[in-house]
Design an enzyme around this catalytic site. Sequence first.
Site, mmCIF file in Angstrom:
data_model
loop_
_atom_site.group_PDB
_atom_site.id
_atom_site.type_symbol
_atom_site.label_atom_id
_atom_site.label_comp_id
_atom_site.label_asym_id
_atom_site.label_seq_id
_atom_site.Cartn_x
_atom_site.Cartn_y
_atom_site.Cartn_z
ATOM 1 N N LYS A 26 0.829 -1.204 0.000
ATOM 2 C CA LYS A 26 0.000 0.000 0.000
ATOM 3 C C LYS A 26 0.868 1.260 0.000
ATOM 4 O O LYS A 26 0.660 2.168 -0.815
ATOM 5 C CB LYS A 26 -0.928 -0.012 1.222
ATOM 6 C CG LYS A 26 -1.989 1.071 1.188
ATOM 7 C CD LYS A 26 -2.774 1.147 2.492
ATOM 8 C CE LYS A 26 -3.700 -0.025 2.681
ATOM 9 N NZ LYS A 26 -5.119 0.320 2.443
ATOM 10 N N ARG A 96 -3.457 3.037 8.666
ATOM 11 C CA ARG A 96 -3.749 1.744 8.040
ATOM 12 C C ARG A 96 -2.504 0.881 7.971
ATOM 13 O O ARG A 96 -1.399 1.387 7.830
ATOM 14 C CB ARG A 96 -4.239 1.931 6.605
ATOM 15 C CG ARG A 96 -5.609 2.544 6.453
ATOM 16 C CD ARG A 96 -5.986 2.520 4.975
ATOM 17 N NE ARG A 96 -7.365 2.871 4.753
ATOM 18 C CZ ARG A 96 -7.786 4.103 4.492
ATOM 19 N NH1 ARG A 96 -6.919 5.087 4.438
ATOM 20 N NH2 ARG A 96 -9.064 4.331 4.293
ATOM 21 N N GLY A 105 -8.312 -7.678 4.590
ATOM 22 C CA GLY A 105 -9.117 -7.791 5.800
ATOM 23 C C GLY A 105 -8.364 -8.290 7.013
ATOM 24 O O GLY A 105 -8.948 -8.484 8.065
ATOM 25 N N MET A 107 -5.626 -6.909 8.552
ATOM 26 C CA MET A 107 -5.045 -5.952 9.477
ATOM 27 C C MET A 107 -6.051 -4.838 9.757
ATOM 28 O O MET A 107 -7.042 -4.688 9.069
ATOM 29 C CB MET A 107 -3.779 -5.361 8.861
ATOM 30 C CG MET A 107 -2.813 -6.412 8.381
ATOM 31 S SD MET A 107 -1.995 -7.284 9.725
ATOM 32 C CE MET A 107 -0.914 -6.005 10.275
ATOM 33 N N ARG A 351 -3.549 -1.661 -6.272
ATOM 34 C CA ARG A 351 -2.712 -2.873 -6.201
ATOM 35 C C ARG A 351 -3.136 -3.803 -7.323
ATOM 36 O O ARG A 351 -4.235 -3.654 -7.866
ATOM 37 C CB ARG A 351 -2.866 -3.563 -4.848
ATOM 38 C CG ARG A 351 -4.288 -3.997 -4.580
ATOM 39 C CD ARG A 351 -4.426 -4.606 -3.197
ATOM 40 N NE ARG A 351 -5.834 -4.872 -2.929
ATOM 41 C CZ ARG A 351 -6.338 -5.122 -1.732
ATOM 42 N NH1 ARG A 351 -5.566 -5.141 -0.677
ATOM 43 N NH2 ARG A 351 -7.619 -5.374 -1.585
ATOM 44 N N HIS A 467 -16.002 -9.200 1.945
ATOM 45 C CA HIS A 467 -14.926 -10.088 2.405
ATOM 46 C C HIS A 467 -15.068 -11.482 1.797
ATOM 47 O O HIS A 467 -14.115 -12.042 1.242
ATOM 48 C CB HIS A 467 -14.961 -10.164 3.941
ATOM 49 C CG HIS A 467 -13.926 -11.076 4.501
ATOM 50 N ND1 HIS A 467 -14.190 -12.392 4.808
ATOM 51 C CD2 HIS A 467 -12.616 -10.879 4.767
ATOM 52 C CE1 HIS A 467 -13.079 -12.947 5.259
ATOM 53 N NE2 HIS A 467 -12.111 -12.057 5.252
ATOM 54 N N SER A 776 11.791 -44.173 -16.205
ATOM 55 C CA SER A 776 10.748 -43.283 -15.720
ATOM 56 C C SER A 776 10.805 -43.318 -14.200
ATOM 57 O O SER A 776 10.786 -44.401 -13.601
ATOM 58 C CB SER A 776 9.387 -43.749 -16.227
ATOM 59 O OG SER A 776 8.399 -42.869 -15.767
ATOM 60 N N CYS A 843 6.849 -40.236 -13.702
ATOM 61 C CA CYS A 843 5.420 -40.554 -13.804
ATOM 62 C C CYS A 843 4.740 -40.675 -12.447
ATOM 63 O O CYS A 843 3.592 -41.058 -12.357
ATOM 64 C CB CYS A 843 5.201 -41.816 -14.633
ATOM 65 S SG CYS A 843 5.907 -43.287 -13.887
ATOM 66 N N TYR A 863 10.655 -35.574 -20.153
ATOM 67 C CA TYR A 863 9.208 -35.342 -20.078
ATOM 68 C C TYR A 863 8.697 -35.575 -18.665
ATOM 69 O O TYR A 863 9.382 -36.197 -17.844
ATOM 70 C CB TYR A 863 8.456 -36.248 -21.062
ATOM 71 C CG TYR A 863 8.498 -37.718 -20.705
ATOM 72 C CD1 TYR A 863 7.548 -38.270 -19.846
ATOM 73 C CD2 TYR A 863 9.484 -38.550 -21.220
ATOM 74 C CE1 TYR A 863 7.595 -39.607 -19.502
ATOM 75 C CE2 TYR A 863 9.545 -39.891 -20.890
ATOM 76 C CZ TYR A 863 8.594 -40.417 -20.021
ATOM 77 O OH TYR A 863 8.647 -41.737 -19.668
HETATM 78 C C1 PEP Z 1 5.215 -44.594 -8.667
HETATM 79 O O1 PEP Z 1 5.592 -45.419 -7.832
HETATM 80 O O2 PEP Z 1 5.540 -43.407 -8.647
HETATM 81 C C2 PEP Z 1 4.339 -45.016 -9.765
HETATM 82 C C3 PEP Z 1 4.033 -44.166 -10.732
HETATM 83 O O3 PEP Z 1 3.801 -46.264 -9.676
HETATM 84 P P1 PEP Z 1 2.505 -46.578 -8.818
HETATM 85 O O4 PEP Z 1 1.941 -45.300 -8.356
HETATM 86 O O5 PEP Z 1 1.615 -47.331 -9.731
HETATM 87 O O6 PEP Z 1 3.086 -47.421 -7.724
#
Ligand code: PEP
Length: 891
Positions: A26, A96, A105, A107, A351, A467, A776, A843, A863
């Site tokens: 502010k 303020r 809200g 303070m 702001r 609020h 992975s 994954c 990825y």
């Molecule tokens: C994991 O272990 O991260 C995985 C993707 O396999 P799951 O969740 O099927 O055990």
Amino acid sequence: MEKWVYTFGDGRAEGESRLRDLLGGKGANLAEMARLGLPVPPGFTITTEVCAYFYENEKQFPPELDAQVDAALVFLGALTGKSFGDENKPLLVSVRSGARASMPGMMDTVLNLGLNDVTVEALARHADPRFAYDSYRRFIQMYSSVVLHIEHRHFEEIIEDYKEANALTFDTELSAEDWKKLIGDFKAKVEEEFGAPFPQAPREQLWGAIAAVFGSWMTPRAITYRLLHDIPTSWGTAVNIQAMVFGNMGETSATGVAFTRNPATGAKELYGEFLLNAQGEDVVAGIRTPQNITEAARKAAGSDKPSLETALPRVFGEFLKTTSLLEKHYRDMQDVEFTVEDGKLWMLQTRDGKRTSKAALRIAVDMTHEGLISKEEAIARVDPASLEQLLHPTIDPKAERRVIAVGLPASPGAASGEIVFDADEAEKLKNAGRKVVLVRTETSPEDIHGMHAAEAIVTARGGMTSHAAVVARGMGKPCVSGAGAIRIDVEKGVMTAAGRTFAKGDILTVDGSSGEVMQGEVPMIQAELSGEFATLMEWADGVRRMGVRANAETPKDAKVARRFGAEGIGLCRTEHMFFDSGRILAVREMILADDENGRRSALAKLLPMQRADFVELFEIMAGLPVTIRLLDPPLHEFLPQRESEIRAVSDALGVPVEKLQRRLAALREVNPMLGFRGCRLAIAFPEIAEMQARAIFEAAAAVKKKTGDAVRLEIMAPLIIAKAELDLIQASVSSVATAVAKETGEIIPYSIGAMIETPRACLLAGEIAATAEFYSFGTNDLTQTCMALSRDDAGSFLGRYVAKGVFAADPFATLDQSGVGELIAIAASRARDARPGVKLGICGEHGGDPVSIAFCEAQGLDYVSCSPFRVPIARLAAAQAALGKKPSTQA
Ligand code: PEP
Ligand code: MG
């Protein structure tokens, strides 16, 4: 000498917007507005460093502060022609808070400071007596509540009793004499409650208020807000003191708040509310229902109260110019507060405005098209996690809606849940796994934890900037505010609406996009993704380096994944296909078979079904990569557990119950996370992996013949802990591939890889990479195996662990904090040394978490793969990571 105070006003300022850390949001923006030549009431900011000093020195102020505040008051006096405590021309100020991050809200504020028994008479002489006494009594109320901690209700009661005794209904009916009389009563009440008279000396008032603002930094509600929003306590707040301007000096005065664009939809339209002849917090408090700023908004709302545009057209014109200048200057949508004193516009705050994720998208894309910001800035401005809001379901337009009340569409989205009237109870039920809708007459900062716990929020009173509305939008929760038809009886735990009574626990559905509150649970449908969404995603895809895939095995999930822009499947968990009711019996037959022959004949039944699954999946993925993981869970998970189920399976398969039970006992896994499961199944029972491989290759061959699309096949072994394991599996998969190629005449290229899910696998990643063409990271198991803890522990000891400071916060939240990240770094580097160019992905659940995605970018992974609904989040987070933006950990 240390500088603790920064002045601003009359086109000059010692501060500027860059000094946000020192002056708070502010204070920095008030200074900036003053520099821009905008009409800001002159004032000064006491820095956040004073707050730090205050808490480091037993709530004492730095010795030089006194003189610096005095000098600043002289500066104010020179600009206003008034002086603090003067009996003729008293300077009145507002006090303020203003932290670095906005804490709406949270303070406290004190207005009209400097009034006392003497100065009020001067005000009465120069202005209007009624206005003067009304201002003084407001000051006593505010100051007593914020600084002296006397409950507000005492004063409300005095007013109510007075009105009743004098047959008056509205505050506006009270005359100067009435207020004068009430001031006497107020002062008596203060003396009774506080044990001392109401402070008359303006300097004493001022220092009391300054200390109260700094003190409010450590109130429980401020602490809760900071915890929820990851705001460090060390930041502290600044205090802003400004010459008062009055929005309550009659019908040419007003006070209001506005956004330079619509904070709910992002539309480019000035959007705001105001009240004529009102002061300060009246609009935000939601006590009177405010008026629209523009004519267009008034017409859209069907309001019969005049807009600012017609009520004060000259002020409106200046306001339009000012807000558009501010938006251009800050290059973002602004949320402003203003006051009109007797026809003169004053800006009290600006702001960056809070907005829904829908609005954030639209504003970012629009501003890019308007040339205000770059594409990269647009990408950086949208919080990936907030996209989840847009992927939320909306109410099925075909569904029957039994509407019981309609209020303002304060925060979009729809949700159902049980009615609760109390924030504590909302939190309690949420912790017990229930879904609740918090229904209140209005909300206050004390309700924050309950709002957080609720699926949706409904208030009976208040506007779009109340609020409840502001906080709900910030949290991304559906909210309907000002649903006036709802009457709540908290004592009895009931509410009435549409002539019916609803009790605590009854189900409501809230549509924050239409403002409707409905009875019962109304069916929902998936949200369509808007044009801006697609545009921003396209821009994000243009800058991101990492690929984004989805974890999917069903056709439905695969379709969703593609709709959301997944570039392939990073994890197809084949066991899900085995649990299907049409197959589980054959799976059980296979598990219960006495020998390989028995297993093979059961597997022969599964083969065509599994093949059909893959055909469907490959067709949907149309040539994109698909990573198929061989069977992973321990076999006992497929067997019946309950007595009745065991009998049914025994009947269906013609296997005696005793035999079934013996087999169950033999298979019961003592170490379900690490033992006889994963690739070890494929090695102990090679026929299972062979069947899966055959189904995969036959399906790929069939799809290639049919569509011409060659699926990019990646076969993945779960829970690998040794190179020899992967060698065995590779040999078996390769012989099936050769056989199927001979049979079908289609050679299907594929690669073979492993999931890295244990610390051991991370350390051996170099060695295993001699066979593995890709890895992975399965961070779900990896997190558990290297911490020996899991999210399931959250319900038992983890909360206490965090409370005792063993962990700073949730240790599983992100890869970079948990130790898992370090193991991934080791594995990635060893794998690359052994096999340059080895493909690396992730994954586990972390693949959809923005902070973890930034970590994956830093590690140079190829990825991330996540659940289909998180794919857009991952795309945006990967783009931000590629641009080097530090992701926020805010939820
Ligand atoms: C994991 O272990 O991260 C995985 C993707 O396999 P799951 O969740 O099927 O055990
Ligand atoms: Mg796993």
